[in-house]
Design an enzyme around this catalytic site. Structure first.
Site, PDB file in Angstrom:
ATOM      1  N   TYR A 138       0.833  -1.200   0.000  1.00 23.40           N
ATOM      2  CA  TYR A 138       0.000   0.000   0.000  1.00 23.40           C
ATOM      3  C   TYR A 138       0.872   1.255   0.000  1.00 23.40           C
ATOM      4  CZ  TYR A 138      -3.650  -3.364   1.340  1.00 23.40           C
ATOM      5  OH  TYR A 138      -4.502  -4.451   1.398  1.00 23.40           O
ATOM      6  N   HIS A 169       0.224 -11.879   0.873  1.00 29.90           N
ATOM      7  CA  HIS A 169      -0.826 -11.045   0.257  1.00 29.90           C
ATOM      8  C   HIS A 169      -1.644 -11.811  -0.786  1.00 29.90           C
ATOM      9  CE1 HIS A 169      -1.685  -6.489  -0.363  1.00 29.90           C
ATOM     10  NE2 HIS A 169      -2.767  -7.194  -0.549  1.00 29.90           N
TER      11      HIS A 169
HETATM   12  N1  NAP Z   1      -5.831  -8.663   0.958  1.00 30.78           N
HETATM   13  C1  NAP Z   1      -6.198  -8.027  -0.109  1.00 30.78           C
HETATM   14  O1  NAP Z   1      -5.895  -8.411  -1.245  1.00 30.78           O
HETATM   15  C2  NAP Z   1      -7.022  -6.782   0.043  1.00 30.78           C
HETATM   16  C3  NAP Z   1      -7.697  -6.240  -1.068  1.00 30.78           C
HETATM   17  C4  NAP Z   1      -8.470  -5.100  -0.862  1.00 30.78           C
HETATM   18  C5  NAP Z   1      -8.558  -4.533   0.390  1.00 30.78           C
HETATM   19  N2  NAP Z   1      -7.865  -5.057   1.457  1.00 30.78           N
HETATM   20  C6  NAP Z   1      -7.935  -4.462   2.816  1.00 30.78           C
HETATM   21  O2  NAP Z   1      -9.300  -4.243   3.145  1.00 30.78           O
HETATM   22  C7  NAP Z   1      -9.495  -2.863   3.441  1.00 30.78           C
HETATM   23  C8  NAP Z   1     -10.888  -2.430   3.056  1.00 30.78           C
HETATM   24  O3  NAP Z   1     -11.139  -2.611   1.691  1.00 30.78           O
HETATM   25  P1  NAP Z   1     -11.165  -1.410   0.615  1.00 30.78           P
HETATM   26  O4  NAP Z   1     -10.340  -0.289   1.081  1.00 30.78           O
HETATM   27  O5  NAP Z   1     -10.848  -2.041  -0.686  1.00 30.78           O
HETATM   28  O6  NAP Z   1     -12.687  -0.989   0.502  1.00 30.78           O
HETATM   29  P2  NAP Z   1     -13.902  -0.711   1.498  1.00 30.78           P
HETATM   30  O7  NAP Z   1     -13.466  -0.669   2.899  1.00 30.78           O
HETATM   31  O8  NAP Z   1     -14.969  -1.648   1.092  1.00 30.78           O
HETATM   32  O9  NAP Z   1     -14.345   0.757   1.007  1.00 30.78           O
HETATM   33  C9  NAP Z   1     -13.535   1.884   1.167  1.00 30.78           C
HETATM   34  C10 NAP Z   1     -14.235   3.069   0.511  1.00 30.78           C
HETATM   35  O10 NAP Z   1     -15.500   3.284   1.111  1.00 30.78           O
HETATM   36  C11 NAP Z   1     -15.576   4.591   1.649  1.00 30.78           C
HETATM   37  N3  NAP Z   1     -16.278   4.495   2.937  1.00 30.78           N
HETATM   38  C12 NAP Z   1     -15.830   3.927   4.076  1.00 30.78           C
HETATM   39  N4  NAP Z   1     -16.750   4.003   5.044  1.00 30.78           N
HETATM   40  C13 NAP Z   1     -17.813   4.641   4.496  1.00 30.78           C
HETATM   41  C14 NAP Z   1     -19.071   5.046   5.011  1.00 30.78           C
HETATM   42  N5  NAP Z   1     -19.414   4.788   6.275  1.00 30.78           N
HETATM   43  N6  NAP Z   1     -19.935   5.693   4.181  1.00 30.78           N
HETATM   44  C15 NAP Z   1     -19.589   5.967   2.889  1.00 30.78           C
HETATM   45  N7  NAP Z   1     -18.400   5.614   2.354  1.00 30.78           N
HETATM   46  C16 NAP Z   1     -17.522   4.965   3.162  1.00 30.78           C
HETATM   47  C17 NAP Z   1     -14.158   5.075   1.825  1.00 30.78           C
HETATM   48  O11 NAP Z   1     -14.121   6.476   1.710  1.00 30.78           O
HETATM   49  P3  NAP Z   1     -13.151   7.412   2.624  1.00 30.78           P
HETATM   50  O12 NAP Z   1     -11.806   6.785   2.650  1.00 30.78           O
HETATM   51  O13 NAP Z   1     -13.212   8.723   1.911  1.00 30.78           O
HETATM   52  O14 NAP Z   1     -13.761   7.503   4.005  1.00 30.78           O
HETATM   53  C18 NAP Z   1     -13.463   4.370   0.665  1.00 30.78           C
HETATM   54  O15 NAP Z   1     -13.667   5.113  -0.529  1.00 30.78           O
HETATM   55  C19 NAP Z   1      -8.391  -2.185   2.629  1.00 30.78           C
HETATM   56  O16 NAP Z   1      -8.199  -0.841   2.996  1.00 30.78           O
HETATM   57  C20 NAP Z   1      -7.244  -3.096   2.910  1.00 30.78           C
HETATM   58  O17 NAP Z   1      -6.714  -2.861   4.197  1.00 30.78           O
HETATM   59  C21 NAP Z   1      -7.118  -6.182   1.285  1.00 30.78           C
END
Ligand code: NAP
Length: 266
Positions: free
Chosen positions: A42, A100
């Protein structure tokens, strides 16, 4: 492992967002979302630096998770990568270290590296990410493979394929599922039927989407939010009681799988 945490993908990518990101993570910790999920990938290490700043002085409150790139996951490589991550995070240990995704390095080597890190106390536990049923079976058959503590995979209302086979397998083997992209990277907040339900229930759509995940046994959830109001909506999921009726309504809008589904990977 805490069941509700904080994701960090896309943090640390722009200097002007950094103060907000640190503040959002600290707010999450204040609200009791004490798991932080990051990765060397990241922001090319910058997200780990943001996390390091956010947990400065409060390391003991945090269950800290990071991930190693597959191309760094040889026996020696995984140790060196972990040491670089620890430096960026300004800490001496990870609570959980994940591969990962699966790459070309034989799993046996990665497991040996993880076990060495566990022995030296630099990590408390290790696991994997984006592993499907076949990958898990292969891993579990290796020496020390059964030490795997978690599998981090995509899981949310619109992506329920793991309920068919991977989730039951992990439950049987006492391996935690960490649900990534629990808000479908923000897209769920634009889902018309979910918006209607949330309006009726007088909560944010994210609160419902996360509350639904939190009642799934053996699942930890790691929404990412850099916006303080979003962090609060997400925390509210722990206080939102899903009724039987609402669960059925969500099942009708977002049906569970009726057969095996290939693991959906981002
Ligand atoms: N292992 C893997 O391959 C893998 C892949 C993907 C993700 N991940 C991990 O999982 C975490 C979460 O997944 P993600 O970041 O892909 O997506 P997510 O958590 O599903 O969504 C994040 C998005 O949603 C918005 N958001 C968050 N809370 C909200 C709310 N209450 N209301 C409206 N919008 C909201 C955020 O905006 P703001 O930031 O502007 O608040 C951001 O744009 C990642 O950050 C990472 O740590 C791991």
């Amino acid at each position: 492992m805490p069941v509700l945490g904080l994701g960090t993908w896309r943090m640390g990518e722009q200097a002007r967002g950094r103060a907000n990101e640190v503040a959002a993570l600290r707010l999450g910790l204040d609200l009791g979302m004490t798991l932080i999920d990051t990765a060397e990938m990241y922001g090319d290490g910058s997200a780990e630096e943001v996390v390091g700043e956010a947990i400065d002085g409060r390391r003991d409150e945090v269950f800290l998770v990071s991930k190693v790139y597959p191309h760094n996951a040889s026996r020696k490589g995984v140790i060196a990568a972990c040491e670089r991550s620890l430096k960026r995070l300004a800490t001496d240990r990870l609570d959980l270290y994940l591969l990962h995704w699966r790459g070309r390095v034989p799993l046996r080597e990665t497991v040996a590296g993880f076990e060495a890190l566990r022995g030296s106390g630099q990590i408390r536990a290790w696991g994997v990410s984006n592993f499907d049923v076949k990958d898990m079976e292969e891993l579990l058959a290796l020496p020390s493979g059964d030490q795997c503590a978690a599998n981090q995979v995509q899981y949310h209302l619109r992506c329920r394929g793991i309920e068919w086979d991977l989730l039951p397998l992990c439950r049987r083997r006492r391996i935690a599922i960490m649900a990534y992209s629990p808000l479908d990277e923000g897209r769920l907040m634009k889902h018309r039927q979910l918006l209607t339900i949330a309006q009726r229930e007088r909560v944010a759509p994210a609160t419902i989407a996360l509350a639904w995940l939190l009642v799934q046994q053996g699942v930890a959830v790691i929404p990412k939010a850099a916006d303080a109001a979003h962090v609060q909506d997400n925390k509210n999921a722990t206080d939102f009681a899903l009724s039987e009726h609402l669960t059925q309504e969500l099942d009708a809008v977002f049906p569970p799988p009726h057969g095996p589904v290939p693991l959906q990977v981002i």
